[in-house]
Structures are given as C-alpha cells and as structure tokens.
Design an enzyme around this catalytic site. Structure first.
Site, PDB file in Angstrom:
ATOM      1  N   LYS A 141     -23.916  71.762  18.865  1.00  0.00           N
ATOM      2  CA  LYS A 141     -24.733  70.886  18.042  1.00  0.00           C
ATOM      3  C   LYS A 141     -25.358  69.784  18.675  1.00  0.00           C
ATOM      4  O   LYS A 141     -25.941  69.052  17.971  1.00  0.00           O
ATOM      5  CB  LYS A 141     -23.573  70.044  17.243  1.00  0.00           C
ATOM      6  CG  LYS A 141     -22.452  69.139  18.171  1.00  0.00           C
ATOM      7  CD  LYS A 141     -21.422  68.504  17.077  1.00  0.00           C
ATOM      8  CE  LYS A 141     -20.523  67.656  18.301  1.00  0.00           C
ATOM      9  NZ  LYS A 141     -19.693  66.925  17.494  1.00  0.00           N
TER      10      LYS A 141
ATOM     11  N   CYS B  86      -8.970  75.677  24.998  1.00  0.00           N
ATOM     12  CA  CYS B  86      -8.325  74.663  24.016  1.00  0.00           C
ATOM     13  C   CYS B  86      -6.835  74.528  24.348  1.00  0.00           C
ATOM     14  O   CYS B  86      -6.024  75.170  24.774  1.00  0.00           O
ATOM     15  CB  CYS B  86      -8.347  75.526  22.800  1.00  0.00           C
ATOM     16  SG  CYS B  86      -6.980  74.830  21.460  1.00  0.00           S
TER      17      CYS B  86
ATOM     18  N   THR C  43      -4.911  72.378  22.481  1.00  0.00           N
ATOM     19  CA  THR C  43      -4.183  71.992  21.519  1.00  0.00           C
ATOM     20  C   THR C  43      -2.764  71.998  21.126  1.00  0.00           C
ATOM     21  O   THR C  43      -1.768  71.223  20.929  1.00  0.00           O
ATOM     22  CB  THR C  43      -4.875  72.282  20.138  1.00  0.00           C
ATOM     23  OG1 THR C  43      -6.209  71.753  20.247  1.00  0.00           O
ATOM     24  CG2 THR C  43      -4.233  71.523  18.814  1.00  0.00           C
TER      25      THR C  43
ATOM     26  N   MET D   4     -15.157  71.897  23.929  1.00  0.00           N
ATOM     27  CA  MET D   4     -15.910  71.229  23.540  1.00  0.00           C
ATOM     28  C   MET D   4     -15.317  69.633  23.267  1.00  0.00           C
ATOM     29  O   MET D   4     -16.139  68.684  23.067  1.00  0.00           O
ATOM     30  CB  MET D   4     -16.571  71.575  22.013  1.00  0.00           C
ATOM     31  CG  MET D   4     -17.439  72.974  22.478  1.00  0.00           C
ATOM     32  SD  MET D   4     -18.812  72.295  23.629  1.00  0.00           S
ATOM     33  CE  MET D   4     -19.932  71.729  22.388  1.00  0.00           C
TER      34      MET D   4
ATOM     35  N   TYR E  55      -9.412  56.497  22.014  1.00  0.00           N
ATOM     36  CA  TYR E  55      -8.341  56.815  21.014  1.00  0.00           C
ATOM     37  C   TYR E  55      -7.925  58.280  21.270  1.00  0.00           C
ATOM     38  O   TYR E  55      -6.950  58.923  20.638  1.00  0.00           O
ATOM     39  CB  TYR E  55      -8.171  56.306  19.945  1.00  0.00           C
ATOM     40  CG  TYR E  55      -9.555  56.384  19.055  1.00  0.00           C
ATOM     41  CD1 TYR E  55      -9.359  57.677  18.203  1.00  0.00           C
ATOM     42  CD2 TYR E  55     -10.649  55.677  19.187  1.00  0.00           C
ATOM     43  CE1 TYR E  55     -10.482  57.902  17.417  1.00  0.00           C
ATOM     44  CE2 TYR E  55     -11.717  56.135  18.347  1.00  0.00           C
ATOM     45  CZ  TYR E  55     -11.606  57.198  17.583  1.00  0.00           C
ATOM     46  OH  TYR E  55     -12.620  57.692  16.686  1.00  0.00           O
ATOM     47  N   ARG E  56      -8.989  59.039  21.485  1.00  0.00           N
ATOM     48  CA  ARG E  56      -8.842  60.563  21.460  1.00  0.00           C
ATOM     49  C   ARG E  56      -8.399  61.210  22.639  1.00  0.00           C
ATOM     50  O   ARG E  56      -9.185  61.048  23.466  1.00  0.00           O
ATOM     51  CB  ARG E  56     -10.209  61.191  21.138  1.00  0.00           C
ATOM     52  CG  ARG E  56     -10.306  61.105  19.458  1.00  0.00           C
ATOM     53  CD  ARG E  56     -11.675  61.506  18.961  1.00  0.00           C
ATOM     54  NE  ARG E  56     -12.063  62.888  19.514  1.00  0.00           N
ATOM     55  CZ  ARG E  56     -13.343  63.283  19.097  1.00  0.00           C
ATOM     56  NH1 ARG E  56     -14.109  62.851  18.324  1.00  0.00           N
ATOM     57  NH2 ARG E  56     -13.848  64.407  19.478  1.00  0.00           N
TER      58      ARG E  56
HETATM   59  P1  5GP Z   1     -12.233  81.413  22.332  1.00  0.00           P
HETATM   60  O1  5GP Z   1     -12.972  82.523  21.831  1.00  0.00           O
HETATM   61  O2  5GP Z   1     -12.818  80.874  23.669  1.00  0.00           O
HETATM   62  O3  5GP Z   1     -10.847  81.925  22.643  1.00  0.00           O
HETATM   63  O4  5GP Z   1     -12.270  80.470  21.507  1.00  0.00           O
HETATM   64  C1  5GP Z   1     -13.639  79.879  20.827  1.00  0.00           C
HETATM   65  C2  5GP Z   1     -13.045  78.686  20.260  1.00  0.00           C
HETATM   66  O5  5GP Z   1     -12.269  77.733  20.743  1.00  0.00           O
HETATM   67  C3  5GP Z   1     -14.216  77.782  19.536  1.00  0.00           C
HETATM   68  O6  5GP Z   1     -14.884  78.362  18.491  1.00  0.00           O
HETATM   69  C4  5GP Z   1     -13.687  76.669  19.010  1.00  0.00           C
HETATM   70  O7  5GP Z   1     -13.147  76.686  17.614  1.00  0.00           O
HETATM   71  C5  5GP Z   1     -12.177  76.421  19.955  1.00  0.00           C
HETATM   72  N1  5GP Z   1     -12.517  75.369  20.907  1.00  0.00           N
HETATM   73  C6  5GP Z   1     -13.857  75.053  21.570  1.00  0.00           C
HETATM   74  N2  5GP Z   1     -13.542  73.991  22.285  1.00  0.00           N
HETATM   75  C7  5GP Z   1     -12.409  73.309  22.136  1.00  0.00           C
HETATM   76  C8  5GP Z   1     -11.771  72.334  22.533  1.00  0.00           C
HETATM   77  O8  5GP Z   1     -12.188  71.508  23.542  1.00  0.00           O
HETATM   78  N3  5GP Z   1     -10.596  71.928  21.986  1.00  0.00           N
HETATM   79  C9  5GP Z   1     -10.167  73.102  21.028  1.00  0.00           C
HETATM   80  N4  5GP Z   1      -8.663  72.483  20.527  1.00  0.00           N
HETATM   81  N5  5GP Z   1     -10.663  74.086  20.449  1.00  0.00           N
HETATM   82  C10 5GP Z   1     -11.853  74.292  21.213  1.00  0.00           C
END
Ligand code: 5GP
Length: 374
Positions: free
Chosen positions: A77, A186, A188, A294, A310-311
């Site tokens: 973006k 990720c 999360t 990201m 805060y994030r």
């Molecule tokens: P991958 O194909 O690498 O397993 O997953 C890609 C997806 O990971 C992206 O399309 C997005 O939804 C998610 N993603 C990318 N960066 C981040 C991040 O920093 N945090 C989280 N929670 N998800 C991310």
C-alpha cells in the site's frame, strides 16, 4: 460466560487429500485457468487464481512477472500515486492482474481516489486490515465500493462466517480474504492467542460465500490467505473450496522481490564466491532475502512517520534463500496443482473442490522419510 467449541478445527497439516480414481491421461490436459463473475463488480476475470500478498516485497516487477502468468499481484500500500499511475499507463494490459492495496485510513481512500481521477479508470482493490471482524470496517468497505462501483474488491481478513456474509452483502466486497494468524511472518497467535485453523476457515467460509448469489453466476468468493508453506497447502486450500489463494512467504526470495537482499561476490581472478564484498568484485549474486510482517515496527518505520506505541507488533522477520525467478516458482506451483488434479481425477482447477476428499491424519505423515533423507 466463556464458551468453548468442542468441534475440532483443522489446519493444512491435519489432513491429506485422498487419491481417487482418475480418467486423465496427461497433466497437460488440466485447465488451471478460471473465469469468475463477482457478487458486486460487473467485471469478468479470467486467469490462474493465485495472488501475491500485499507485503513489502510485492513490487511492480512482481506484478509484471505474475501478470505474464495471468496471476494477481496485490501491490503493497505504500506505492505513490505517481508510481502507480506510471505503471498502469505503461502496462495497461496488466490492470486485471494488478491490485492496488489500501488500509483503513481516510488518507488511503483519498490516495485511491486520486489515482482513479488521474488514470480515468477504477483499479482493482485490496483492502487489508489485521481484523476485518469490525462494524466500522464493513462501513469503510461499503464507502470504497460506492466510490469504485466497477472495481473487483478483495477485503479482510476474517475467519468467521458471519463476517464473510456481512462483508459480501453489506460491505460491497467481492472476495473475502480469509485467515487470521497463519501467515509466515505473523505472530498474532503468540502475541494475542487469537487465530483460526486455515483449512477449516476455507471450508466454512467458502461454503457460506458460495451460498450467496447476486445474479446469474455472481457468487460470493473467498481468498485463502496465510500459512501456505508448500504447493500441497495451496492444493488443500483449493480443494477446501477457496476460489483464490494468496501467498506471501512463498514468493519471498524470488528475483522480483523488492527489499533486503544479501549477496555473495566473485573477485578478480578468484574462482570462489565469498560473502563479503572485497571491494574489487567482478560479479555479485543474490543469496538471501529478508522480509518483515507488515505489522512489524520495522515495516512501519520503513514507510510511516509515526509508529503507534499502543500497538503491539504482530509480525516477525524472516530470512529465506534466493529462490530464482518468479517463472521458476510459478512452474513449481502449477506443476504441483496439476499433479494434485491428476491424483484426484479433476480435469480442471475449478473441479478440485468437487473431486477432493480429505482424510484426517496424525503427524507421522510429516516425518522425514529416512530413506530419502528429505
Ligand atoms: P504467508 O503466505 O506468508 O504465510 O502469509 C501472508 C499473509 O500474512 C498476508 O497476506 C497477511 O494476511 C499476513 N501478514 C503479513 N504480515 C503480517 C503481520 O505483520 N502480522 C500479521 N498478523 N499478519 C501478517
């Protein structure tokens, strides 16, 4: 009151696709292209339903490389309106396969409107937030739709079926991005404890999305996003009803990636490659690529001036080996999907979900085969 669902939800590693009787004689017979009509957009899209995620490495080069294969790149973006404009003017034929990404900010929508006015066309759009299960997000998507009635709109991420229905019916979204917590970069699931196993997310959300119809052939559609580590996982997502598959880490490290590369060097009169630049190298070649989730502070620092304290960062840093050209990666991907079709007797990618039957497995199937030493 806390509740717990005792129904087990499954990830890609929890299942295998059962081989079936097949009448196919050659992999070359298999059609991997699909034609889609959309719930809202009047556009008709034809291509191979694989997307590169809108992560920092999704560059214009990536978009050009994937468009050649009729695959989609969701540009990250942070591209400027000027650069987007120049790209679309130079490569008008790529407009179906290059999506412009935005987040959830007023300035993001303004950015998109500026591009539309300059270009005189409505680009296809990817709206990406970590948690799309929010009323305000549905309203925001609706606003984007009002301004872009023709665009194909991908938005998410969600995992819950009522959110998928809401985004499709009330949010003006065509393709719901499904998956929370499974991405390669990720964190999360560790930072917040939240997430949902991806295979079940695909099965459940594609079922409700396909149950919604807004005219002849205009069904709700989903994109499986996050956690596809292998071509086998991509096949499982398609067999579980996902219409598109979004890949981040899988494309990371390919020649077309923008970002942090490591190199090795060949010096004058030397026949060996060395990791440090001797200062008089004659050639250098890529060895490793590092990418960041990201939502990491690092990714935000690269592009944004004010980091929000805060994030928490819900992302990590990953380094992968150089993987060669996007063409090589695509060939491996399509070869695997074709083989899967052969194993289950599907003559096209479209029929994969109809032909597939999953079996639940224990973790032994993941064990390295000691003979092959894989
Ligand atoms: P991958 O194909 O690498 O397993 O997953 C890609 C997806 O990971 C992206 O399309 C997005 O939804 C998610 N993603 C990318 N960066 C981040 C991040 O920093 N945090 C989280 N929670 N998800 C991310």
């Amino acid at each position: 009151m806390q509740t717990i669902s005792n129904e087990i939800k499954l990830d890609f590693d929890d299942v295998l696709i059962e081989p079936q009787r097949s009448t196919l004689t050659s992999r070359s017979e298999i059609n991997l292209e699909r034609t889609f009509y959309f719930y809202h957009s009047p556009r008709i899209w034809n291509g191979i339903p694989i997307m590169c995620a809108n992560m920092s490495f999704c560059s214009f080069e990536m978009a050009k490389s994937l468009a050649k294969h009729k695959m989609i790149a969701c540009l990250h973006k942070y591209h400027s309106v000027e650069d987007l404009y120049n790209y679309f003017v130079q490569y008008p034929e790529n407009i179906d396969y290059t999506f412009v990404s935005i987040g959830y900010k007023k300035s993001d929508l303004n950015h998109l409107l500026e591009l539309k006015n300059k270009l005189g066309k409505q680009p296809n759009i990817c709206i990406d937030v970590p948690n799309g299960h929010m009323d305000v997000f549905v309203k925001y998507c609706k606003k984007v739709r009002e301004n872009f009635p023709e665009s194909i709109i991908v938005a998410g991420n969600v995992t819950n079926t009522s959110s998928t229905q809401e985004l499709l019916i009330y949010g003006g979204v065509d393709l719901v991005k499904t998956g929370i917590g499974g991405g390669s970069a990720c964190s999360t699931r560790f930072v917040t404890g939240c997430g949902f196993p991806q295979l079940s997310a695909c099965l459940e959300n594609s079922y409700v999305a396909h149950g919604l119809q807004n005219g002849p052939k205009k069904l709700g559609l989903i994109v499986s996003d996050g956690g596809h580590k292998t071509v086998g996982d991509v096949c499982k997502a398609l067999c579980a009803g996902s219409d598109f598959v979004m890949l981040g880490g899988y494309f990371a490290g390919s020649e077309s990636c923008d970002g942090e590369w490591q190199y090795e060097y060949l010096a004058n009169n030397d026949s060996f490659w060395q990791p440090l630049d001797p200062g008089y190298e004659t050639q250098k070649r890529k060895t490793k690529f590092t990418y960041y989730g990201m939502s990491t502070h690092h990714a935000q620092e690269l592009y944004e001036s004010n980091i929000k304290n805060y994030r928490a960062s819900e992302g990590t840093k990953i380094t992968v080996p150089y993987k060669g050209s996007v063409d090589d990666i695509v060939q491996e991907l399509l070869g695997g999907i074709r083989s899967c079709c052969c194993y289950i007797g599907a003559d096209s990618l479209k029929h994969m979900s109809r032909c597939a039957k999953f079996c639940r497995v224990n973790n032994i199937h993941k064990n390295n085969n000691p003979v092959l030493g894989v």
